[in-house]
Design an enzyme around this catalytic site. Structure first.
Site, PDB file in Angstrom:
ATOM      1  CE  LYS A  53      -4.283  -1.622   0.246  1.00 22.27           C
ATOM      2  NZ  LYS A  53      -4.041  -3.039   0.018  1.00 22.27           N
ATOM      3  CG  ASP A 129      -7.858  -2.900  -1.638  1.00 24.29           C
ATOM      4  OD1 ASP A 129      -7.452  -2.463  -2.728  1.00 24.29           O
ATOM      5  OD2 ASP A 129      -7.095  -3.189  -0.709  1.00 24.29           O
ATOM      6  CG  ASP A 130      -8.900  -0.814   2.204  1.00 30.43           C
ATOM      7  OD1 ASP A 130      -9.949  -1.415   2.472  1.00 30.43           O
ATOM      8  OD2 ASP A 130      -7.785  -1.236   2.525  1.00 30.43           O
ATOM      9  CE1 TYR A 174     -11.408  -6.066   2.576  1.00 31.36           C
ATOM     10  CE2 TYR A 174     -11.596  -4.158   1.137  1.00 31.36           C
ATOM     11  CZ  TYR A 174     -11.249  -4.711   2.360  1.00 31.36           C
ATOM     12  OH  TYR A 174     -10.738  -3.923   3.366  1.00 31.36           O
TER      13      TYR A 174
END
Length: 712
Positions: A53, A129-130, A174
């Site tokens: 990330k 995601d996120d 997810y």
């Protein structure tokens, strides 16, 4: 025995098993990743997903191309993966700010992946995601939904890259917890399943972001919606959400029957590289056991483990991993070993050659000799830093002993002499002797932790130690404080007097500012250290005391009158007997440290109480239940909050603290019984996420609702 990589999924490709570097925090180094490829090849794993990330060009600045130096590093890394027969999957996360409907944005995405393809990479992944799910105006005009926008771009990129064999898609929803209102009814997942090209695989973390268990049924449910088996991105060993936690327990909670239902499993482990030896090693053992066609992921008692030929045992897998890890930790120049000595042309400093090695005299202090680290030491380390939802056996024993010693501190008495410190277990010891015996057992457990710390601190492989040091130093300090506290209770020492004085040393209090914030919140585990209960602007939570019995009766009666004892048409009905009524009426007292009371400006407005062992109380009122209920859920909880408490947060805090206390007592699970008309509390338990409705044999299904939660 076939390797896990040779197993196929309905003839469409090999089972993908390996590691995803997908955590938040400092990415691994190129050298560590190459070392990981070596381990994967050795242990039969076949996949690595590059998705750190905090690599800015993976996520924040995804449009930027790699520099010449970065390109050289990635090219070398991809080549290293190929040498070790590991499929290197490059992931990119454009979801923070991409405009899906803008052709220039899609072109920038293709250009970036074309560059990586030029490095020798042939497998790719798009991660969404996120991120926020709100679309910009341009995307709202172009696409019917957020899922449609993501799937459309993923399909374009997949075709542009020539439909590679491995192309992964991570949805924004997810895990099951993110799906609204459920997995089977999620419009987002249905759109992904219907729109995404069949050659694209979908990543999934299970019921939650960090899933304790992943069942065959849950995988079959999401597979039906996605129209393809998912690839599990497994966060069971991830620790990036809490810098004070590390996970060294085995891969577990995933039955091997999942294998034919999945596209693969990738573990997203601890941020620290070297402690991931256990996580990756036990995953490899799980995959190999599954390749043999064995039935289950089970925990077995020590007595029966050797008598049955199970295909996968988490504890056996853990011992295998720790045995191999011990060799690495004890090897200075092995993988991840110490810094090698530099070659130097300078003359060594002259010393008096007449002086030999120092040898202490008979009355001198003996020379320090480092004790070698043992397999038992690593086993203890694993039990202290086990898994997100459970501690290891020794850690549980220490918590239970400390809780018992605090609860029964009135029985403590100073020993008459040093020889009285160790009290042998007799048929019926006195309360004071029993307390001292258990205090000694707790002290022995603490001593073992200190010894493990000392031996690990002197282990030859310093890089492994440096990844572990902050964690083992913290647990050693915490154990030392608890050890001193117990000695204070028993009157056996003065050093612990510094535990709670007005001017402690920095190591006498834990957690810094974060710890201060937690200790000021209602229902925190350290609540009993305060002279006054910590308060929010409206509510306070304090321990239950016998004088609260009348208030519990009042609240219980009021709640039954307001909706818990009437039919829907308002006619009076004889309320069914509830085991919870015994607690509220005072017929049974809450177990020690298993009662909390909620107060506001008007007085007591709620409570949360529990019986660690509810079976005797059930027998008194002939409350019948199956043996399975008592085996898995022996403890009863009862929670009621008056309607004037509109905020659910205080009740949630009480339940969190109550379940923690019940768990420390050694219970495997808890249950509550409710009347169907008590819709407010039924909704409360349902939204907690941990309680599930179940059938209790012997109870009429239409007049009593039983909900239960596991504490394992």
């Amino acid at each position: 025995m076939s390797e896990p990589g040779s197993r196929t999924r309905s003839g469409t490709g090999r089972f993908m098993c390996g590691v995803v570097e997908g955590f938040y925090g400092r990415p691994w180094t190129m050298e560590q990743r190459t070392e990981l490829f070596e381990r994967e090849q050795k242990w039969g794993l076949n996949t690595y997903l590059y998705a750190p990330k905090d690599d800015s060009k993976h996520r924040m600045y995804w449009r930027d191309l790699y520099s010449a130096e970065e390109a050289e590093q990635l090219t070398a890394l991809i080549s290293a993966a190929k040498r070790h027969e590991v499929d290197f999957i490059y992931a990119i996360s454009p979801g923070l700010d991409i405009t899906f409907s803008n052709p220039k944005e899609v072109a920038a995405l293709k250009r970036k992946l074309d560059q990586v393809r030029g490095f020798g990479c042939s497998s790719f992944s798009l991660l969404f995601d996120d991120i926020e799910s709100e679309m910009c105006p341009a995307d709202r005009r172009a696409f019917s939904s957020f899922a449609h926008a993501q799937a459309a771009v993923a399909n374009q990129v997949y075709r542009h890259l020539g439909e590679p064999r491995s192309f992964l898609f991570c949805p924004t929803d997810y895990c099951a917890a993110f799906c609204t209102p459920s997995v089977s009814q999620s419009s987002y997942l249905h759109t992904v399943g219907e729109t995404l090209l069949p050659g694209i695989d979908v990543l999934w973390t299970g019921p939650k972001v960090v899933s304790q268990h992943i069942s065959v049924e849950s995988v079959e449910e999401v597979s039906a919606v996605l129209k393809r088996p998912p690839l599990i991105w497994d966060n069971i060993h991830a620790n990036d959400y809490d810098p004070q936690r590390l996970f060294l327990g085995p891969y577990k909670g995933r039955p091997t029957e999942l294998i034919p239902k999945l596209r693969g499993v990738l573990t997203n482990p601890n941020c620290e590289f070297h402690p991931n030896f256990v996580a990756v090693h036990t995953l490899a053992t799980w995959c190999k056991a599954a390749a043999d066609g064995g039935p289950a992921d089970v925990d077995m008692a020590a007595g029966g483990e050797e008598e049955q030929d199970w295909s996968y045992s988490p504890q056996k897998a853990l011992r295998l991993a720790l045995s191999d890890w011990l060799q690495e930790v004890m090897t200075p120049d092995g993988p991840g070993g110490g810094v090698k000595k530099e070659v130097c042309d300078e003359e060594p400093m002259q010393t008096d050659v007449s002086e030999g090695p120092f040898a202490p005299g008979p009355e001198d202090q003996p020379l320090f000799t480092a004790e070698p680290l043992t397999l038992d030491d690593l086993g203890l380390l694993s039990e202290l830093f086990y898994l997100p939802y459970e501690h290891g056996a020794t850690a549980r024993a220490m918590l239970q002993e400390l809780d018992w010693l605090r609860t029964h501190s009135a029985d403590a008495a100073p020993p008459a002499s040093d020889s009285d410190q160790r009290v042998p277990a007799g048929p019926a010891p006195s309360p004071a002797a029993e307390w001292r015996r258990r205090a000694q057992r707790f002290d022995d457990l603490c001593h073992a932790v200190v010894q493990m710390f000392n031996r690990l601190s002197n282990a030859p492989n310093r890089r492994v130690l440096y990844d572990l040091y902050s964690y083992i130093c913290d647990i050693k300090s915490g154990v030392g404080l608890a050890r001193a506290y117990v000695k204070t209770l028993g009157g056996g020492g003065r050093a612990s007097a510094q535990l709670m004085n007005d001017d402690p040393e920095p190591w006498g209090f834990r957690g810094g500012l974060s710890g201060e914030f937690q200790r000021l919140l209602p229902g925190h585990g350290d609540r009993d250290l305060f002279r006054r209960p910590p308060r929010t602007a409206v509510y306070s939570i304090r321990p239950y005391c016998p004088e609260d019995k009348v208030e519990l009766q009042r609240i219980s009666t009021e709640m039954r009158r307001d909706g818990g004892g009437e039919d829907n048409d308002g006619a009076s009905a004889t309320p069914p007997p509830l085991l919870s009524d015994c607690l509220a009426a005072g017929d049974a007292s809450p177990s020690p440290r298993c009662g909390l009371v909620l107060e506001d400006d008007e007085g007591v407005c709620g409570y949360a109480v529990a019986l660690a062992d509810a079976k005797p109380a059930a027998a008194k009122i002939q409350w019948a239940a199956s043996a399975a209920l008592w085996d898995d859920f022996p403890s009863l909880v009862s929670v009621q909050v008056l309607p004037r408490v509109a905020d659910p947060a205080p009740a949630r805090r009480m339940v969190t603290q109550l379940l923690s206390s019940v768990r420390i007592s050694g219970s495997r699970g808890v249950f509550c019984d409710l009347r169907p008309s008590d819709r407010r509390m039924l909704h409360f338990y349902s939204t907690l996420g941990s309680f599930r409705a179940m059938q209790a044999d012997g109870r009429p299904g239409d007049d009593v609702v039983v909900m239960a939660a596991s504490l394992l």
